[in-house]
Motif scaffolding. Structure first.
Motif, short mmCIF file in Angstrom:
data_model
loop_
_atom_site.label_atom_id
_atom_site.label_comp_id
_atom_site.label_asym_id
_atom_site.label_seq_id
_atom_site.Cartn_x
_atom_site.Cartn_y
_atom_site.Cartn_z
N VAL A 139 24.52 -32.26 -34.51
CA VAL A 139 24.17 -33.34 -33.59
C VAL A 139 23.94 -32.77 -32.18
CG1 VAL A 139 25.03 -35.44 -32.46
CG2 VAL A 139 25.41 -35.09 -34.91
N VAL A 140 24.80 -31.88 -31.73
CA VAL A 140 24.63 -31.26 -30.41
C VAL A 140 23.34 -30.46 -30.36
CG1 VAL A 140 25.61 -29.61 -28.77
CG2 VAL A 140 27.11 -31.24 -29.94
N ALA A 141 23.02 -29.73 -31.42
CA ALA A 141 21.77 -28.96 -31.46
C ALA A 141 20.55 -29.87 -31.39
CB ALA A 141 21.73 -28.12 -32.74
N ARG A 142 20.62 -31.02 -32.05
CA ARG A 142 19.52 -31.98 -32.00
C ARG A 142 19.35 -32.51 -30.58
NH1 ARG A 142 19.06 -37.34 -35.96
NH2 ARG A 142 17.06 -38.12 -35.15
N ALA A 143 20.46 -32.80 -29.92
CA ALA A 143 20.41 -33.26 -28.54
C ALA A 143 19.84 -32.18 -27.62
CB ALA A 143 21.80 -33.68 -28.08
N ALA A 144 20.21 -30.93 -27.87
CA ALA A 144 19.70 -29.82 -27.06
C ALA A 144 18.19 -29.70 -27.19
CB ALA A 144 20.39 -28.52 -27.46
N ASP A 145 17.67 -29.87 -28.40
CA ASP A 145 16.22 -29.80 -28.61
C ASP A 145 15.50 -30.89 -27.81
OD1 ASP A 145 16.52 -27.67 -30.31
OD2 ASP A 145 16.46 -28.88 -32.15
N LEU A 173 27.19 -33.09 -22.39
CA LEU A 173 26.01 -33.07 -21.53
C LEU A 173 25.17 -31.83 -21.82
CD1 LEU A 173 24.47 -34.41 -19.12
CD2 LEU A 173 25.71 -32.80 -17.64
N LEU A 174 23.90 -32.05 -22.06
CA LEU A 174 22.92 -30.97 -22.22
C LEU A 174 22.01 -30.94 -21.01
CD1 LEU A 174 23.49 -29.81 -25.06
CD2 LEU A 174 23.60 -32.31 -25.16
N ASP A 175 21.70 -29.76 -20.48
CA ASP A 175 20.79 -29.67 -19.34
C ASP A 175 19.35 -29.47 -19.83
OD1 ASP A 175 20.37 -27.00 -19.98
OD2 ASP A 175 21.63 -26.23 -18.36
#
Length: 553
Positions: A317-323, A359-361
């Motif tokens: 899920v975090v990787a998808r958000a990062a993309d 939080l992703l930048d």
């Protein structure tokens, strides 16, 4: 019985001194129809806090309750006001307002809250009659502020229910919390009751109550005028940034939280639950996030518990958000409840989930993974470390907390001291508390000089500037199909006295109460000594002369 004179008090105290007992408490003033004043005060209490707030009721209710308690013995007043406050709380806490167990535990909880609300009246009844002038009127507000402060430090709900929150609608007065925190506002509201009762008891004898009244009115006027001037001349004037605050689709979210219990060590069952219950709401949130990014949002924040996910799926899920963040060059905060892989049903009190805000930048890097620091009892997860994370961005310095964290001013003050400009507060409520909880959010913004973004599941999403002005307000979660709030917020906050000085006013109130207690005790001793002297002199005057002196005469 009318208020007795100083001579009568001395005689009463002298009698007590001859009997070897302590001087009696100064008698209560005559109050006509005291039970009428009790009913008026108790009738206003349900509107002084919680669900059905009428801001003026918080000022007026204590006036009538004090009129009653000052006419009674301290023990009687404490018992009656505890009962009245508890009954009022049963009304204010209706519809499962607090998630506590029903039955005897619930009523014990309410009674404890009622006792906490009644104690300051008992303290006033004990101390105020032994003081005069301005100090006499300071006992009650100092006691209320101290009780609120102690309650905030010991309760799992922090400052929830504080007197100050009743004034959410008055922006000029709300600015006071940027200097004193909520404690100064609590003190000011509570100060009215003894000032009015002083006038009420003294009648036309203006010389006895003029000074406290003048000081109170001057203080209230100064708070209103300075707050109004701050709103007029120091309004935020920085550039703004477009922010999208997302709550999950109501139907899909309800479906996710209606999923059957997960069985540890059963990958097939967990995968089936994920595909049927968890994935639909997650897909919908990512789709809307992408849409808002394409529409120009530069910061996107999900509500607390927006999605449920399995511990084994968290990294994906975090990787998808990062993309998504990298592709659209946005700051994206995703909030999720992570179901732990080895957790049972939580019956033994062990954690079954974790409450994350990640939080992703714009580069896709994880800036922070924040765990809720002050969990609501029954949430099923342990507290995070309580360190508010910050990051510098082209849109100002950002920080985050989660939901009930905002009941704890000391925790949020980390953001004010760090010079944060925009505070993200992902939240999740339920219908009965939704309006009440949203009304408290602006206090944290004003205390710390930050713009505040509050995306909320099952509640009110809102945004305010650093002075508490509503910039966006979405209160239709339970009726609308669209759960997105888009708002432009200032990118520069302000420095506040409260962020630097902290809870100084609360500590000063507690210290002041100790000083007033000492002054009242000394006054009691002086009354006893004076009465004893009067009694001794009277005995000497009445004692027959010795026989030898009579003979000599």
């Amino acid at each position: 019985m009318s208020t007795i004179s100083g001579e009568a008090v001395a005689t009463s105290a002298g009698t007590a001194a001859r009997d070897g007992t302590r001087p009696a408490l100064p008698p209560a003033p005559v109050v006509r129809r005291p039970w009428v004043w009790l009913l008026l005060g108790a009738g206003l209490l349900p509107f002084a806090n919680m669900q059905t707030l009428v801001p003026l009721a918080a000022w007026v209710a204590p006036v009538f309750l004090m009129r009653f308690t000052r006419s009674q013995r301290p023990s009687t007043g404490l018992f009656v006001v505890t009962v009245a406050t508890s009954l009022a709380l049963l009304v204010a806490l209706r519809d499962e307002f607090f998630p506590v167990e029903t039955g005897i535990e619930y009523y014990a909880f309410v009674a404890l809250l009622g006792l906490g609300g009644a104690v300051p009246f008992a303290v006033d009844r004990l101390l105020a009659p032994r003081l005069t002038g301005l100090p006499r009127t300071l006992v009650f507000p100092a006691a209320v502020t101290t009780a609120d402060f102690v309650g905030a430090m010991t309760s799992a709900y922090g400052t929830a229910g504080s007197t100050a929150y009743s004034q959410y609608a008055g922006l000029p007065l709300l600015q006071l919390v940027s200097v004193t925190g909520i404690w100064g506002l609590t003190f000011l509201i509570s100060w009215l009751a003894p000032v009015v009762n002083e006038v009420w008891e003294r009648g036309r004898d203006g010389s006895r109550h003029r000074a406290p009244t003048v000081v109170f009115v001057a203080t209230l006027a100064a708070a209103l005028l300075s707050g109004g001037a701050q709103l007029a001349f120091a309004a935020p004037a920085a550039d703004t940034v477009r922010v999208a605050a997302l709550a999950p689709d109501r139907r899909l979210s309800d479906q996710a939280y209606a999923a059957p219990p997960l069985t540890p060590g059963d990958p097939a069952q967990r995968a089936a639950v994920r595909d049927e219950y968890f994935r639909p709401v997650l897909d919908e949130l990512f789709e809307r996030s992408e849409r808002e990014a394409e529409a120009g949002a530069e910061i996107i924040a999900w509500s607390e518990a927006a999605a449920r996910t399995l511990e084994e799926d968290q990294a994906a899920v975090v990787a998808r958000a990062a993309d998504l963040a990298r592709e659209h060059e946005v700051y994206l905060q995703v909030s999720m409840i992570v179901q732990l892989a080895d957790a049972g049903d939580g019956a033994d009190g062990a954690a079954v989930n974790e409450n994350h805000a990640v939080l992703l930048d714009p580069s896709g890097a994880v800036v922070w993974d924040y765990l809720k620091a002050r969990p609501t009892p029954g949430d099923g997860h342990e507290a995070g470390p309580g360190v508010v994370p910050t990051v510098d961005t082209p849109h100002g310095r950002l920080a985050t907390i989660i939901c009930q964290d905002d009941f704890f001013p000391g925790l949020v003050r980390q953001a004010g001291r760090a010079g944060v400009d925009i505070l993200l507060v992902p939240s999740s409520d339920w219908r009965s508390i939704s309006a009440w909880h949203a009304q408290q959010a602006p206090f944290r913004a004003v205390e710390n000089g930050v713009a505040l973004i509050r995306p909320t599941r099952q509640g009110i999403s809102l945004a305010t500037d650093a002075q508490g002005r509503l910039l966006g307000h979405k209160a239709d979660y339970f009726t609308a199909t669209e759960q997105t709030l888009v708002v432009s917020v200032p990118t520069q906050g302000s420095t506040t006295w409260y962020a630097r000085s902290g809870d100084t006013v609360a500590f000063a109130s507690a210290l002041g109460l100790l000083v007033l207690t000492g002054a009242g005790w000394r006054s009691r001793r002086r009354q006893g000594e004076a009465a004893a002297a009067v009694a001794t002199g009277s005995d000497q005057a009445e004692r027959p002369a010795p026989l030898d002196r009579v003979a000599a005469g």
